[in-house]
Design an enzyme around this catalytic site. Structure first.
Site, mmCIF file in Angstrom:
data_model
loop_
_atom_site.group_PDB
_atom_site.id
_atom_site.type_symbol
_atom_site.label_atom_id
_atom_site.label_comp_id
_atom_site.label_asym_id
_atom_site.label_seq_id
_atom_site.Cartn_x
_atom_site.Cartn_y
_atom_site.Cartn_z
ATOM 1 N N ARG A 125 0.809 -1.699 0.122
ATOM 2 C CA ARG A 125 -0.383 0.647 -0.365
ATOM 3 C C ARG A 125 0.902 1.465 -0.217
ATOM 4 O O ARG A 125 0.628 2.684 -0.761
ATOM 5 C CB ARG A 125 -0.674 -0.015 1.149
ATOM 6 C CG ARG A 125 -2.209 0.852 0.968
ATOM 7 C CD ARG A 125 -1.372 2.111 1.817
ATOM 8 N NE ARG A 125 -1.195 2.439 2.813
ATOM 9 C CZ ARG A 125 -0.841 2.758 3.506
ATOM 10 N NH1 ARG A 125 -0.147 3.700 2.639
ATOM 11 N NH2 ARG A 125 -0.559 2.462 4.965
ATOM 12 N N THR A 167 11.258 14.856 4.434
ATOM 13 C CA THR A 167 11.654 14.622 6.445
ATOM 14 C C THR A 167 13.701 14.435 5.711
ATOM 15 O O THR A 167 13.958 14.045 5.177
ATOM 16 C CB THR A 167 11.158 13.021 6.553
ATOM 17 O OG1 THR A 167 9.856 13.115 6.726
ATOM 18 C CG2 THR A 167 11.937 12.215 7.187
ATOM 19 N N ILE A 198 12.387 7.653 2.928
ATOM 20 C CA ILE A 198 12.055 7.858 1.330
ATOM 21 C C ILE A 198 11.808 6.102 1.273
ATOM 22 O O ILE A 198 12.536 5.837 0.493
ATOM 23 C CB ILE A 198 12.877 8.971 0.962
ATOM 24 C CG1 ILE A 198 13.630 9.699 1.198
ATOM 25 C CG2 ILE A 198 12.423 8.898 -0.796
ATOM 26 C CD1 ILE A 198 12.472 10.743 2.081
ATOM 27 N N GLU A 398 4.140 10.074 7.481
ATOM 28 C CA GLU A 398 3.152 11.159 7.477
ATOM 29 C C GLU A 398 1.918 11.909 8.647
ATOM 30 O O GLU A 398 1.569 11.771 8.812
ATOM 31 C CB GLU A 398 1.850 10.394 7.016
ATOM 32 C CG GLU A 398 3.262 8.788 5.395
ATOM 33 C CD GLU A 398 2.530 8.958 3.993
ATOM 34 O OE1 GLU A 398 1.987 10.419 3.962
ATOM 35 O OE2 GLU A 398 3.138 8.618 3.077
ATOM 36 N N PHE A 418 1.896 23.066 19.257
ATOM 37 C CA PHE A 418 3.272 22.417 18.591
ATOM 38 C C PHE A 418 4.478 22.501 19.356
ATOM 39 O O PHE A 418 5.313 22.815 19.315
ATOM 40 C CB PHE A 418 2.941 22.899 17.483
ATOM 41 C CG PHE A 418 2.366 22.596 16.474
ATOM 42 C CD1 PHE A 418 3.473 21.168 16.244
ATOM 43 C CD2 PHE A 418 0.943 22.317 16.555
ATOM 44 C CE1 PHE A 418 1.461 20.035 16.002
ATOM 45 C CE2 PHE A 418 0.542 21.544 15.993
ATOM 46 C CZ PHE A 418 0.870 20.470 14.987
#
Lengths: 419, 312
Positions: A125, A167, A198, A398, A418
């Site tokens: 997926r 990232t 990645i 993600e 945050f």
């Protein structure tokens, strides 16, 4: 237990009590037939014929083509590359993109495909998510007409594999701190920096890379073979083993200025891609959860201890009921999110809520399912530990569970936690 | 086990090399069904060697998924639930073969024909998503309970109305495993049946098949129009693609009733059935093993067994 009751009630009634039971059962049956264990809330009925056809097609594909080989790939730590032309043939790569050789399907159809693919393996997926939502989507949304025509049809056919570089080794949850730079030099940009974790990096023909330019964060299309661009795969992973994870290195990598995505600037670009991919994860996690629940349910009904199936013990039933309940809730969450998305009404906060909940619950389900299978649960003979290990990555990538918590927290309080 | 009496029905299998004589009107097909609103060009059956388009009808049945437990009603009919209904797995090869022939013969048309409940359009849509051009559903309340002969009577009438060069069938259906329908349709139409095809080639106006036999294979051919039943070794069915699913939405499915086909209700369905299922029982797997003891020449007997099985 319910089966037994119905069977008893439908045998010839000889006593008044039986007769009463029978009437009761018939009445109950007329109003609401016992729902199947794998669709306790009749969610099938909320899908259109076309959506069911998409789901069944991908489900058949996964059962016939993926499940027989995926355990070996997981064990060997290899990505099943032979499946790339097959998922391309099915039209799953960029299936929710309009035109350019893509099917242009609805968000719900795309979600259902993710769900079925992840029933097979989160790694597969992930491959489809990255190709469609993280590599093809930014080209389709922010690319020039020339870029779209050059890349999208071949990416839909699986001839060009894409990856997404945001990232970095030192910047995960705070992408705005990225250190990769793009310096303008005449008709070129010079890229310097490193991207980490990645998916598809090592097999990618095209990397969508986000870097800081003078005018803010911009997206660049970097082709494999460009001098100064190299990749190295991450080995010794205990999760997503049937998926390729890599590091991308850029060292004075000169790319033509026309390879920049012209129509987006700032963090909005990569974040809108992540929103697409997170949406697919919210559905995908339900596939992994269903695989674990199914395996545990099957096992509990056939495994005998103390002379009876362990599914007959209260503690096991509680586990199965927890799994079934959380699965139903997660499926409804994903479906409503998809409906909102198809109406153009989905907000990133809703995507965060669904990604967070569904992955978290899938992970709980995997762990609980593992305990139902006892020692058998840790082997590759069953899908559970494989899913459990995979979901640890899905929990983090993600947008981590923590970050999604803060996104939803900020939305409901109006207060930023945050920083 | 299903016990059935077929009654008097003489099924004549096609002979190798049998050449059928059929009227040109049948090959072209009669007029389009009156219920249809969509219009399609009538394909020419002029077999030009370069183009050689073929009008192919693939016959498909809805059967309960092989993964669900079957149950029988008091009349010994399989209880069918819409959500469990899939394309008969054998017919997936039929559809695939139609599509492969279409790919080989430019300009060909593939029509999916199904007799079944009104909800069978779902599965016809799946055939359209695989690539068939249009669908025809024969549905009528009076069709419920049809036996193999009744089904063949209806399919024959529908095929006659649609018109075809080639009508393809699966070799059986995964619900009753009768396997009678293709030959019965051929009988009703008075056309040749090339049965159990493991390979199919169309050359001009001739269809040629290879039928796998115990040793080698038989070659049989017939001039078209002809019927062909296929076996699973003939191909590997494709999955519908996402694009195919999108395109299938726009493809027409025509519905025919018994009245459209000019059939009397009492010749089909339960009323016209000459088969009766008397009982249905679960198959119990029986594995018979033989045990040879060492003092009975076990090694020799095992070797003899392996030789007999052609393993050695």
């Amino acid at each position: 237990m319910a089966d037994t009751t119905i069977e008893a009630a439908s045998s010839p009634a000889t006593t008044q009590t039986d007769d009463h039971n029978q009437q009761h059962q018939q009445r109950a049956h007329r109003h609401a037939p016992l729902p199947p264990a794998l669709d306790l809330y009749g969610i099938d009925n909320l899908l259109s014929d076309e959506e069911r056809l998409v789901r069944d097609t991908v489900r058949d594909f996964v059962r016939e083509r993926v499940l027989p080989i995926i355990g070996e790939h997981f064990e060997a730590g290899t990505f099943p590359k032979a499946l790339i032309p097959e998922v391309a043939q099915l039209g799953l790569l960029g299936m929710h993109i309009q035109g350019y050789g893509c099917a242009g399907m609805s968000a719900v159809a795309y979600g259902l495909a993710c769900q079925e693919l992840e029933y097979g393996d989160s790694g597969l997926r992930s491959f489809v998510s990255v190709q469609g939502s993280l590599a093809m989507f930014p080209i389709s949304a922010f690319g020039s007409e020339e870029q779209k025509q050059r890349w999208l049809p071949r990416m839909a056919k699986g001839e060009v594999i894409g990856c997404f570089g945001l990232t970095e080794p030192d910047h995960g949850s705070d992408p705005s701190g990225m250190e990769t730079r793009a310096r303008r030099d005449g008709d070129s940009y010079i890229l310097n920096g490193t991207k980490m974790w990645i998916t598809n990096g090592g097999i990618a023909d095209l990397a969508v890379v986000w870097a800081k330019a003078e005018d803010g964060i911009r997206g660049f299309l970097v082709e494999r073979g460009t001098p100064g661009f190299t990749t190295s795969d991450v080995h010794h992973k205990l999760s997503l083993r049937a998926s390729i994870t890599s590091e991308l290195h850029f060292e004075d990598c000169r790319i033509p200025a026309e390879n920049m995505l012209p129509n987006v600037r700032g963090l909005r670009g990569p974040l809108s891609c992540l929103d697409e991919a997170r949406y697919g994860i919210a559905w995908g996690a339900n596939g992994a959860a269903r695989a674990c629940y199914e395996a545990a349910l099957d096992y509990a009904k056939s495994r005998t201890q103390f002379d009876r199936p362990i599914g007959g013990f209260q503690l096991t039933q509680q586990k199965l009921v927890n799994m079934a309940t959380e699965l139903v809730k997660a499926q409804l969450l994903a479906l409503q999110l998809g409906r909102l998305k198809d109406q153009g009404m989905a907000h990133p906060v809703q995507v965060s809520l669904a990604k967070r909940n569904n992955v978290r619950e899938a992970l709980h389900t995997a762990r609980e399912a593992r305990s139902v299978l006892g020692a058998n649960g840790v082997t590759l003979e069953y899908p559970i530990s494989r899913h459990m290990n995979n979901l640890e990555s899905v929990y983090t990538y993600e947008g981590t569970d923590d970050i999604h918590t803060l996104i939803v927290g900020q939305a409901i309080t109006g207060l930023n936690a945050f920083s | 086990m299903l016990m059935m009496s077929i009654g008097q029905f003489d099924v004549k299998p096609a002979k190798a090399g049998f050449v059928a004589k059929c009227s040109e009107a049948l090959r072209r097909g009669l007029s389009r069904p009156p219920s249809s609103s969509a219009t399609h060009p009538t394909l020419s059956t002029n077999h030009n060697l370069e183009e050689n388009p073929v009008k192919i009808v693939v016959c498909m049945k809805e059967t309960p998924s092989t993964t669900v437990e079957k149950s029988f009603g008091p009349d010994m009919r399989i209880e069918r639930r819409k959500e469990d209904a899939v394309i008969n797995p054998f017919d997936e090869y039929t559809i695939e073969e139609g599509l492969r022939q279409q790919e080989k013969h430019a300009g060909s048309e593939v029509i999916a024909l199904c007799m079944g409940p009104a909800t069978a359009t779902d599965n016809i849509r799946r055939a359209l998503a695989m690539g068939a051009d249009r669908g025809v559903l024969v549905t009528d309340p009076a069709l419920a309970g049809s036996d193999a002969i009744g089904t063949a009577r209806v399919l024959a009438a529908a095929l006659k109305q649609i018109g075809f060069d080639l009508a393809l069938f699966g070799s059986a259906a995964a619900d009753a495993y009768g396997g009678v329908v293709p030959s019965a349709v051929a009988e009703f139409l008075g056309m040749p049946l090339l049965s159990f095809a493991g390979k199919l080639d169309i050359d001009g106006s001739t269809a040629r098949i290879e039928r796998q036999a115990e040793v080698g294979y038989q070659v049989a051919e017939a001039s078209m129009p002809a019927l062909v039943s296929v076996v699973k070794s003939i191909n590997e069915p494709r999955y519908p693609s996402m694009k195919g699913i999108m395109q299938a939405k726009k493809k027409p499915i025509d519905t025919l009733t018994l009245a459209n086909l000019g059939l009397d209700a009492d010749t089909v369905g339960a009323a016209g059935a000459r088969e009766e299922a008397l009982s249905a029982e679960k198959v119990t797997a029986q594995r018979k093993g033989e045990i040879y003891m060492g003092n009975e020449g076990a090694a020799d007997r095992i070797v003899a067994f392996l030789v007999e099985q052609k393993v050695l």
